[in-house]
Design an enzyme around this catalytic site. Structure first.
Site, PDB file in Angstrom:
ATOM      1  N   LYS A 155      44.750 -15.854 -23.497  1.00 28.82           N
ATOM      2  CA  LYS A 155      44.554 -15.348 -24.607  1.00 28.82           C
ATOM      3  C   LYS A 155      44.740 -13.619 -24.603  1.00 28.82           C
ATOM      4  O   LYS A 155      44.809 -13.620 -23.710  1.00 28.82           O
ATOM      5  CB  LYS A 155      43.730 -15.690 -25.401  1.00 28.82           C
ATOM      6  CG  LYS A 155      41.622 -14.980 -24.564  1.00 28.82           C
ATOM      7  CD  LYS A 155      41.634 -13.619 -24.398  1.00 28.82           C
ATOM      8  CE  LYS A 155      40.485 -13.555 -23.945  1.00 28.82           C
ATOM      9  NZ  LYS A 155      39.605 -11.427 -24.000  1.00 28.82           N
ATOM     10  N   GLY A 176      40.669 -11.273 -13.674  1.00 28.14           N
ATOM     11  CA  GLY A 176      39.950  -9.740 -14.271  1.00 28.14           C
ATOM     12  C   GLY A 176      41.236  -9.207 -14.687  1.00 28.14           C
ATOM     13  O   GLY A 176      41.311  -8.283 -14.897  1.00 28.14           O
ATOM     14  N   GLY A 205      41.075  -9.635 -18.930  1.00 27.28           N
ATOM     15  CA  GLY A 205      41.151  -9.728 -19.653  1.00 27.28           C
ATOM     16  C   GLY A 205      41.923 -10.505 -20.990  1.00 27.28           C
ATOM     17  O   GLY A 205      42.147 -10.699 -22.358  1.00 27.28           O
ATOM     18  N   GLY A 254      41.416 -14.328 -20.917  1.00 27.08           N
ATOM     19  CA  GLY A 254      40.515 -15.713 -20.696  1.00 27.08           C
ATOM     20  C   GLY A 254      41.268 -15.946 -19.684  1.00 27.08           C
ATOM     21  O   GLY A 254      41.078 -18.189 -19.741  1.00 27.08           O
ATOM     22  N   GLY A 255      42.232 -16.126 -18.916  1.00 32.31           N
ATOM     23  CA  GLY A 255      41.708 -17.119 -17.153  1.00 32.31           C
ATOM     24  C   GLY A 255      40.812 -17.833 -17.049  1.00 32.31           C
ATOM     25  O   GLY A 255      40.957 -18.783 -17.180  1.00 32.31           O
ATOM     26  N   GLY A 256      40.355 -17.749 -16.748  1.00 33.09           N
ATOM     27  CA  GLY A 256      38.996 -18.627 -16.674  1.00 33.09           C
ATOM     28  C   GLY A 256      38.681 -19.694 -17.338  1.00 33.09           C
ATOM     29  O   GLY A 256      37.838 -20.036 -17.596  1.00 33.09           O
ATOM     30  N   SER A 257      37.959 -19.007 -18.599  1.00 30.68           N
ATOM     31  CA  SER A 257      37.577 -19.683 -19.637  1.00 30.68           C
ATOM     32  C   SER A 257      38.290 -20.773 -20.769  1.00 30.68           C
ATOM     33  O   SER A 257      38.190 -21.552 -20.595  1.00 30.68           O
ATOM     34  CB  SER A 257      37.154 -18.899 -21.128  1.00 30.68           C
ATOM     35  OG  SER A 257      36.351 -17.536 -20.192  1.00 30.68           O
ATOM     36  N   ASP A 276      33.996 -16.715 -24.176  1.00 27.49           N
ATOM     37  CA  ASP A 276      34.968 -17.185 -24.847  1.00 27.49           C
ATOM     38  C   ASP A 276      35.272 -18.206 -24.101  1.00 27.49           C
ATOM     39  O   ASP A 276      36.545 -18.370 -25.055  1.00 27.49           O
ATOM     40  CB  ASP A 276      35.455 -15.641 -24.340  1.00 27.49           C
ATOM     41  CG  ASP A 276      36.023 -15.286 -23.013  1.00 27.49           C
ATOM     42  OD1 ASP A 276      35.735 -15.667 -22.475  1.00 27.49           O
ATOM     43  OD2 ASP A 276      37.019 -14.138 -22.859  1.00 27.49           O
TER      44      ASP A 276
HETATM   45  O1  C5P Z   1      29.790 -14.294 -21.554  1.00 24.58           O
HETATM   46  P1  C5P Z   1      30.855 -13.851 -20.103  1.00 24.58           P
HETATM   47  O2  C5P Z   1      30.092 -14.587 -19.232  1.00 24.58           O
HETATM   48  O3  C5P Z   1      32.006 -14.103 -20.186  1.00 24.58           O
HETATM   49  O4  C5P Z   1      29.506 -12.405 -20.353  1.00 24.58           O
HETATM   50  C1  C5P Z   1      30.616 -11.285 -19.257  1.00 24.58           C
HETATM   51  C2  C5P Z   1      29.455 -10.278 -19.150  1.00 24.58           C
HETATM   52  O5  C5P Z   1      29.638  -9.775 -20.686  1.00 24.58           O
HETATM   53  C3  C5P Z   1      27.954 -10.568 -19.691  1.00 24.58           C
HETATM   54  O6  C5P Z   1      26.905 -10.274 -18.852  1.00 24.58           O
HETATM   55  C4  C5P Z   1      27.591  -9.682 -20.085  1.00 24.58           C
HETATM   56  O7  C5P Z   1      27.016  -8.401 -19.667  1.00 24.58           O
HETATM   57  C5  C5P Z   1      28.875  -8.769 -21.068  1.00 24.58           C
HETATM   58  N1  C5P Z   1      28.557  -9.981 -22.548  1.00 24.58           N
HETATM   59  C6  C5P Z   1      28.638  -8.862 -23.835  1.00 24.58           C
HETATM   60  N2  C5P Z   1      28.680  -9.606 -25.068  1.00 24.58           N
HETATM   61  C7  C5P Z   1      29.349 -10.798 -24.979  1.00 24.58           C
HETATM   62  C8  C5P Z   1      30.193 -10.956 -24.379  1.00 24.58           C
HETATM   63  C9  C5P Z   1      29.988 -10.189 -22.769  1.00 24.58           C
HETATM   64  O8  C5P Z   1      27.659  -8.289 -23.483  1.00 24.58           O
HETATM   65  N3  C5P Z   1      29.363 -10.714 -26.523  1.00 24.58           N
END
Ligand code: C5P
Length: 296
Positions: free
Chosen positions: A15, A99, A101, A103-106, A139
């Site tokens: 994405k 890394g 942005g 969304g590869g892992g997601s 995501d």
């Molecule tokens: O949920 P995810 O593992 O993608 O989030 C990675 C990091 O990004 C979280 O540990 C948090 O620090 C930050 N994050 C956030 N608010 C969001 C999504 C991510 O603060 N809505």
């Protein structure tokens, strides 16, 4: 997708974020945001087979298989939720840079969540699937649905819609890794803008001036301040005739909208010479996703 009784092969699409605003810090440490997720023509291929254990192997040496892999976590969560006694063998053919942005892992994790119940024959309630997805990452829930989506809250309050992008999308990953939690720590949240993102994007696809004026990514300032090379990618795209360009998520990938695939490719060649990775999505691209909720 090929469906067989003991094996499924699926595409997990990447994405981009068409705009990203960070609204406020939440009690749970996450942030409420406002963004639009949109899939591009870049995907990982995932082969799922039934097995006794949960095993994940990847053709990217930088991505560990094993228990720490998000696909493995997705399968474990599903096994706990369904009580299924077996496992899976998951083979990842990675094309989405990590890394970035993008969304590869997601998207990989969501593909496992969507497909494994079909392979195992253990149907899972939609609400449970959503909550397992959110536990895996903010995501991940988006990738369970079909289409583009306005996302609010942590990223899981989703309103799906069909967005036709009549431009070629050039994505450039300048081989820099930006930590998402670091990027969030550099942000000063701002109140929710009075923007209807769906309306803005739909109108902006006819008149990209609106996108240039209204669509921003709050991560750009802190990330560009730390990595001038990422800012340079955006500036080069605009210089080469992009109608609009923006960083995706917390970076490091940047995308640009170009009138034609040829223009996007010409801009991309400059980045290829620098050893950056580039990907082009043709105009009007809409992936076909099986086993996903249809767009409302
Ligand atoms: O949920 P995810 O593992 O993608 O989030 C990675 C990091 O990004 C979280 O540990 C948090 O620090 C930050 N994050 C956030 N608010 C969001 C999504 C991510 O603060 N809505």
């Amino acid at each position: 997708m090929e469906g067989q009784s003991d094996s499924r092969t699926v595409r997990a699409y990447a994405k981009i974020n068409l705009g990203l605003r960070i609204i406020e810090r939440r009690e749970d440490g996450y942030h409420n945001l406002l963004t639009v997720f949109h899939r591009i023509a870049l995907y990982d291929e995932i082969v799922l087979r039934r097995g006794g254990e949960i095993e994940v192997e990847s053709d990217d040496p930088a991505l560990p298989g094993g228990e720490s892999n998000l696909c493995s976590k997705a399968a474990s969560a599903l096994r706990r939720a369904t009580g299924y006694g077996g496992g899976m063998c998951c083979t990842l053919r990675k094309k989405i840079p990590m890394g970035g942005g993008l969304g590869g892992g997601s998207t990989d994790a969501a593909a496992v969540l969507a497909e494994l119940p079909l392979l195992w024959g253990t149907p899972v309630d939609e609400a449970l699937l959503q909550s397992l997805a959110l536990q895996l990452g903010s995501d991940v829930p988006y990738f369970l649905g079909n289409g583009s989506a306005v996302a609010e809250g942590r990223g899981a309050e989703l309103t799906y819609f069909v967005l036709d992008v009549p431009y070629a999308i050039l994505v450039c990953h300048p081989n820099i890794h930006v930590s998402t939690s670091w990027a969030y720590s550099r942000i000063t949240p701002r109140p929710r803008p009075a923007l209807d993102m769906r309306e803005l994007l739909t109108a902006g696809m006819q008149d990209p001036r609106l996108l240039r004026e209204e669509l921003m990514n709050d991560f750009e300032d802190p990330v560009f301040a730390a990595h001038a090379a990422i800012r340079a990618v955006k500036e080069h795209m605009m210089h080469e005739g992009a109608l609009f360009a923006l960083m995706s998520g917390s970076g490091a990938a940047v995308f640009g909208l170009f009138s034609t695939v040829e223009e996007a490719a010409a801009a991309g060649r400059h980045f290829d010479r620098q050893g950056y990775r580039t990907f082009i999505t043709p105009p009007h691209f809409q992936p076909v996703l099986d086993a996903r909720t249809p767009t409302a």
